[in-house]
Each structure stands twice: as structure tokens, then as C-alpha cells.
Design an enzyme around this catalytic site. Structure first.
Site, PDB file in Angstrom:
ATOM      1  N   ALA A  25       1.003  -0.967   0.175  1.00  0.00           N
ATOM      2  CA  ALA A  25      -0.041  -0.154   0.198  1.00  0.00           C
ATOM      3  C   ALA A  25       0.734   0.687   0.042  1.00  0.00           C
ATOM      4  O   ALA A  25       1.973   1.135   0.373  1.00  0.00           O
ATOM      5  CB  ALA A  25      -1.151  -0.108   1.506  1.00  0.00           C
TER       6      ALA A  25
ATOM      7  N   GLY B  25       1.042  -5.033   0.888  1.00  0.00           N
ATOM      8  CA  GLY B  25      -0.256  -5.469   0.055  1.00  0.00           C
ATOM      9  C   GLY B  25      -0.439  -6.298  -1.428  1.00  0.00           C
ATOM     10  O   GLY B  25      -1.049  -6.293  -1.800  1.00  0.00           O
TER      11      GLY B  25
ATOM     12  N   GLU C 286      -0.517  -9.612  -0.302  1.00  0.00           N
ATOM     13  CA  GLU C 286      -1.995 -10.157  -0.910  1.00  0.00           C
ATOM     14  C   GLU C 286      -2.268  -9.616  -1.520  1.00  0.00           C
ATOM     15  O   GLU C 286      -3.389 -10.231  -1.672  1.00  0.00           O
ATOM     16  CB  GLU C 286      -2.594  -8.786   0.943  1.00  0.00           C
ATOM     17  CG  GLU C 286      -1.661  -8.673   2.032  1.00  0.00           C
ATOM     18  CD  GLU C 286      -1.911  -7.924   3.166  1.00  0.00           C
ATOM     19  OE1 GLU C 286      -1.675  -6.787   2.903  1.00  0.00           O
ATOM     20  OE2 GLU C 286      -2.079  -7.823   3.564  1.00  0.00           O
TER      21      GLU C 286
ATOM     22  N   GLU D 111       4.698  -5.040   7.237  1.00  0.00           N
ATOM     23  CA  GLU D 111       3.765  -3.729   8.274  1.00  0.00           C
ATOM     24  C   GLU D 111       4.854  -4.125   9.740  1.00  0.00           C
ATOM     25  O   GLU D 111       4.888  -2.553   9.750  1.00  0.00           O
ATOM     26  CB  GLU D 111       2.134  -4.226   7.570  1.00  0.00           C
ATOM     27  CG  GLU D 111       1.999  -4.139   6.684  1.00  0.00           C
ATOM     28  CD  GLU D 111       1.404  -5.770   5.714  1.00  0.00           C
ATOM     29  OE1 GLU D 111       2.676  -6.140   6.183  1.00  0.00           O
ATOM     30  OE2 GLU D 111       0.955  -5.535   4.509  1.00  0.00           O
TER      31      GLU D 111
HETATM   32  C1  LIG Z   1      -1.662  -2.956   3.066  1.00  0.00           C
HETATM   33  C2  LIG Z   1      -0.494  -2.399   4.024  1.00  0.00           C
HETATM   34  C3  LIG Z   1      -0.408  -1.877   5.043  1.00  0.00           C
HETATM   35  C4  LIG Z   1       0.744  -2.263   2.999  1.00  0.00           C
HETATM   36  O1  LIG Z   1       0.882  -2.487   2.144  1.00  0.00           O
HETATM   37  S1  LIG Z   1       2.229  -1.063   4.444  1.00  0.00           S
HETATM   38  C5  LIG Z   1       3.213  -0.702   3.021  1.00  0.00           C
HETATM   39  C6  LIG Z   1       4.252  -1.952   3.088  1.00  0.00           C
HETATM   40  N1  LIG Z   1       5.082  -2.107   2.368  1.00  0.00           N
HETATM   41  C7  LIG Z   1       6.231  -2.222   2.317  1.00  0.00           C
HETATM   42  O2  LIG Z   1       6.737  -1.337   3.516  1.00  0.00           O
HETATM   43  C8  LIG Z   1       7.848  -1.684   1.993  1.00  0.00           C
HETATM   44  C9  LIG Z   1       7.921  -0.085   1.656  1.00  0.00           C
HETATM   45  N2  LIG Z   1       9.350  -0.615   0.804  1.00  0.00           N
HETATM   46  C10 LIG Z   1      10.801  -0.483   1.092  1.00  0.00           C
HETATM   47  O3  LIG Z   1      10.789  -1.471   1.925  1.00  0.00           O
HETATM   48  C11 LIG Z   1      12.094  -0.237  -0.063  1.00  0.00           C
HETATM   49  O4  LIG Z   1      10.708   0.317  -0.790  1.00  0.00           O
HETATM   50  C12 LIG Z   1      11.924  -1.809  -1.176  1.00  0.00           C
HETATM   51  C13 LIG Z   1      10.644  -2.972  -1.307  1.00  0.00           C
HETATM   52  C14 LIG Z   1      12.781  -2.649  -0.049  1.00  0.00           C
HETATM   53  C15 LIG Z   1      12.811  -2.055  -1.889  1.00  0.00           C
HETATM   54  O5  LIG Z   1      13.961  -0.495  -1.887  1.00  0.00           O
HETATM   55  P1  LIG Z   1      15.086   0.373  -2.319  1.00  0.00           P
HETATM   56  O6  LIG Z   1      15.627  -0.504  -3.736  1.00  0.00           O
HETATM   57  O7  LIG Z   1      15.971   0.689  -1.451  1.00  0.00           O
HETATM   58  O8  LIG Z   1      14.269   1.037  -3.107  1.00  0.00           O
HETATM   59  P2  LIG Z   1      13.565   2.511  -2.419  1.00  0.00           P
HETATM   60  O9  LIG Z   1      14.332   3.759  -2.367  1.00  0.00           O
HETATM   61  O10 LIG Z   1      12.593   2.093  -1.177  1.00  0.00           O
HETATM   62  O11 LIG Z   1      12.088   3.043  -3.577  1.00  0.00           O
HETATM   63  C16 LIG Z   1      11.718   3.497  -4.651  1.00  0.00           C
HETATM   64  C17 LIG Z   1      10.519   4.551  -4.919  1.00  0.00           C
HETATM   65  O12 LIG Z   1       9.414   3.900  -4.512  1.00  0.00           O
HETATM   66  C18 LIG Z   1       8.545   3.988  -3.129  1.00  0.00           C
HETATM   67  N3  LIG Z   1       8.448   3.273  -2.083  1.00  0.00           N
HETATM   68  C19 LIG Z   1       8.324   1.859  -2.572  1.00  0.00           C
HETATM   69  N4  LIG Z   1       7.527   1.223  -1.615  1.00  0.00           N
HETATM   70  C20 LIG Z   1       6.207   2.205  -1.368  1.00  0.00           C
HETATM   71  C21 LIG Z   1       5.625   2.532  -0.867  1.00  0.00           C
HETATM   72  N5  LIG Z   1       4.768   1.099   0.377  1.00  0.00           N
HETATM   73  N6  LIG Z   1       4.848   2.888  -1.069  1.00  0.00           N
HETATM   74  C22 LIG Z   1       5.133   4.641  -1.251  1.00  0.00           C
HETATM   75  N7  LIG Z   1       5.929   4.342  -1.380  1.00  0.00           N
HETATM   76  C23 LIG Z   1       7.287   3.319  -1.525  1.00  0.00           C
HETATM   77  C24 LIG Z   1       9.954   5.006  -1.959  1.00  0.00           C
HETATM   78  O13 LIG Z   1       9.746   5.627  -1.490  1.00  0.00           O
HETATM   79  C25 LIG Z   1      11.043   5.584  -3.238  1.00  0.00           C
HETATM   80  O14 LIG Z   1      10.285   6.480  -3.779  1.00  0.00           O
HETATM   81  P3  LIG Z   1      11.232   7.901  -3.994  1.00  0.00           P
HETATM   82  O15 LIG Z   1      12.014   7.888  -5.105  1.00  0.00           O
HETATM   83  O16 LIG Z   1      10.222   8.948  -4.423  1.00  0.00           O
HETATM   84  O17 LIG Z   1      11.511   8.322  -2.272  1.00  0.00           O
END
Ligand SMILES: C=C(C)C(=O)SCCNC(=O)CCNC(=O)[C@H](O)C(C)(C)COP(=O)(O)OP(=O)(O)OC[C@H]1O[C@@H](n2cnc3c(N)ncnc32)[C@H](O)[C@@H]1OP(=O)(O)O
Length: 263
Positions: A71, A114, A117, A137
Site C-alpha cells: 500500500a 499489500g 496480499e 507492515e
Molecule cells: C497493506 C499495507 C498496510 C501495506 O502494504 S504497508 C506497506 C508495506 N510495504 C513496505 O513497507 C515496503 C516499503 N518499501 C521498501 O521497503 C523498499 O522500497 C524496498 C521495496 C525494500 C525497495 O528498496 P529500494 O530498492 O531501496 O527502493 P526505494 O528507494 O526504497 O523505493 C523506490 C521508490 O519507491 C517508493 N516506495 C517504495 N515502496 C513504497 C510504498 N509501499 N509506498 C510508497 N512509496 C513506496 C520509495 O519511497 C521510493 O520513492 P522516492 O524515490 O520518491 O523516494
């Protein structure tokens, strides 16, 4: 089907007979983070494919780096409990799970939160060998909210789910396959084609009987074994009210290919 211009997804038809609906999540800069607009578009695309009698199955994919990284955290960072509760936040994502037509996820790269999921909402999951599944999460002070504590537990069991959701650990495509989350793993550049081929194989069958069969399998996740077996029997009996059941059996007896009419 009218292939509309969508903002966050690419939508089209694939397959030699143009009978496979294709949805590609398309926010590559955000690793296909599932913002509200994107998920609304996915729902709309599924509505369209369901209404199109030529479409037999739907393939959902992302790109080689990410199926979806979850998400959209930036979009929900300031949400309050009251807002989430009043709007039943994330409830509309279920449209994917409610698709009457078979859905196949073709997963490459990150399928996190998500994203994992969403893959689990599909009927069949194919993965590229670079796929990584996880429910991170907990690392951002939340818990899975679209099936990660429920669908995942039913698929891979309690201990493995607990380990994933309590640590945020990611698992590989091979692990996901051996745990039953994924039915097959392919080289990353082949997984979408293989998912489309699978859709085409399903498309050779009666759409009506496929839908009945899918509903019966899904009942297994919703009820007890005895209730499930009872309802399976009724679904099975119901196939005898269809022309396609009659055609299928006659074709077998007459040693010819069945010509299903989806009724
Ligand atoms: C249903 C629910 C509640 C949920 O899904 S909660 C969200 C669960 N998902 C997460 O926590 C994963 C979040 N993302 C990450 O941990 C990391 O992006 C990864 C997947 C490990 C990849 O890491 P990297 O390769 O270093 O890429 P990274 O620079 O973090 O991401 C690239 C871009 O995508 C964006 N991005 C990645 N995941 C995102 C997310 N879930 N929401 C918003 N933006 C996201 C990130 O902010 C970045 O944007 P910007 O360049 O503007 O800063």
C-alpha cells in the site's frame, strides 16, 4: 471491450484468441505502490473484463523490479483511526478476490505488504525466480490489512505466517513455491507469457463451468469440510443443468473435441 486509458495501470487483451484480460500495475517509480487510484483502476478493469463475454481469464502483473511494494505509505502516513474506520480503509481491494473470472498473478520482484496480499487474492500465483514475498507492515508500526494475517495463514500455516508478519522477513520465489503460495516458478522474463498460456488453457474450457468450479474451490476457504463437501456436491449436480456438461460428456463419448457455448 473498450480499452480505456488508465493512469496507474496498463490494461489490454492478450493471448492468441485475444481472450485473456491483462492488467499491468504501472507506477514503476514508486515500485508499484498501491495508491487508492491504482486499486480503484484495478477494480474498474476487472469490472470491464467481467462484463466482456470474450474474456476467459485475467492476468495481473507488475514489472521486473516490483509486482507491488505494498500500500502507498506516503498516501496513508497521516490517516487517523477514525478515517480508516469510517471509510473501511482497504476494503475495496477485495474486488480482485471477488472476480468471477479466474485471476492469475504473474509476480516478479517485490511483492510486499499489500503486494503480497494482492497476489494472494488471485486464484493462481506464478512467480519469476527474482520474486520476493513479504509482509513488512510490522516494520512501519502496522499490521497486514488486506489478508496477510488471514489468507496467508490459510495458505502457508501459522508458524511461517507468524515468522513473516512478526519479523517482516522476505521469502524467495522458491520458498514461496515450496510453501504452496506459488504454483510454479519461471525465469523472470518468462513468467508473464507462462501466465497468459495458463489463462489460454483455462479458456479452452466452458467459462460457466470454470466459474462454478472456482466458486466451489473458494468455498473451501470459507467453511467447514462437511459443509464444503455438501456444497461441492450441489455445485457438481448443478453442472448437469448446463448444456456444456452435456456437450462435454457427449464429445468424450463421440471421441471429438467439445464445443462449449458457456451455458
Ligand atoms: C497493506 C499495507 C498496510 C501495506 O502494504 S504497508 C506497506 C508495506 N510495504 C513496505 O513497507 C515496503 C516499503 N518499501 C521498501 O521497503 C523498499 O522500497 C524496498 C521495496 C525494500 C525497495 O528498496 P529500494 O530498492 O531501496 O527502493 P526505494 O528507494 O526504497 O523505493 C523506490 C521508490 O519507491 C517508493 N516506495 C517504495 N515502496 C513504497 C510504498 N509501499 N509506498 C510508497 N512509496 C513506496 C520509495 O519511497 C521510493 O520513492 P522516492 O524515490 O520518491 O523516494
Amino acid at each position: 471491450m473498450s480499452v480505456k486509458a488508465y493512469t496507474h495501470i496498463n490494461v489490454g487483451v492478450k493471448g492468441q484468441k485475444n481472450n485473456i484480460g491483462f492488467i499491468q500495475l504501472n507506477r514503476p517509480k514508486a515500485l508499484n505502490a498501491l495508491c487508492d487510484g491504482l486499486m480503484s483502476e484495478v477494480s474498474k478493469a476487472i469490472d470491464e473484463f467481467e462484463a466482456d463475454k470474450d474474456i476467459a481469464a485475467i492476468v495481473l502483473t507488475g514489472n521486473e523490479k516490483a509486482f507491488a511494494a505494498g500500500a502507498d505509505i506516503k498516501e496513508m502516513v497521516d490517516n487517523t483511526f477514525a478515517q480508516c474506520f469510517a471509510g473501511n480503509f482497504l476494503s475495496h481491494w477485495d474486488r480482485v478476490a471477488r472476480s468471477v473470472k479466474p485471476t492469475i498473478a504473474a509476480v516478479n520482484g517485490y511483492a510486499l505488504g499489500g503486494g503480497c496480499e494482492l497476489a494472494l487474492m488471485c486464484d493462481i500465483v506464478y512467480a519469476g525466480d527474482n520474486a520476493k514475498f513479504g509482509q513488512p507492515e510490522i516494520l512501519i508500526g502496522a499490521i497486514p490489512g488486506a489478508g496477510g494475517t488471514q489468507r496467508l495463514t490459510r495458505v502457508i500455516g501459522k508458524s511461517r505466517t507468524m515468522e513473516m508478519v512478526l519479523t517482516g522477513n522476505q521469502i524467495t520465489a522458491k520458498e514461496a513455491e515450496s510453501w504452496g503460495m506459488v504454483s510454479k516458478v519461471f525465469p523472470a522474463d518468462k513468467v508473464v507469457d507462462e501466465a497468459i498460456k495458463l489463462g489460454e488453457k483455462i479458456a479452452n474450457n466452458s467459462k460457466l463451468i470454470v466459474a462454478i468450479c472456482k466458486e466451489s474451490v473458494n468455498t473451501a476457504y470459507e467453511t467447514t469440510l462437511s459443509q464444503g463437501l455438501k456444497s461441492e456436491k450441489r455445485y457438481f449436480h448443478a453442472t448437469f443443468a448446463t448444456s456444456d456438461r452435456s456437450e462435454g460428456m457427449k464429445a468424450f463419448v463421440e471421441k471429438r473435441a467439445a464445443n462449449f457455448k458457456d451455458n
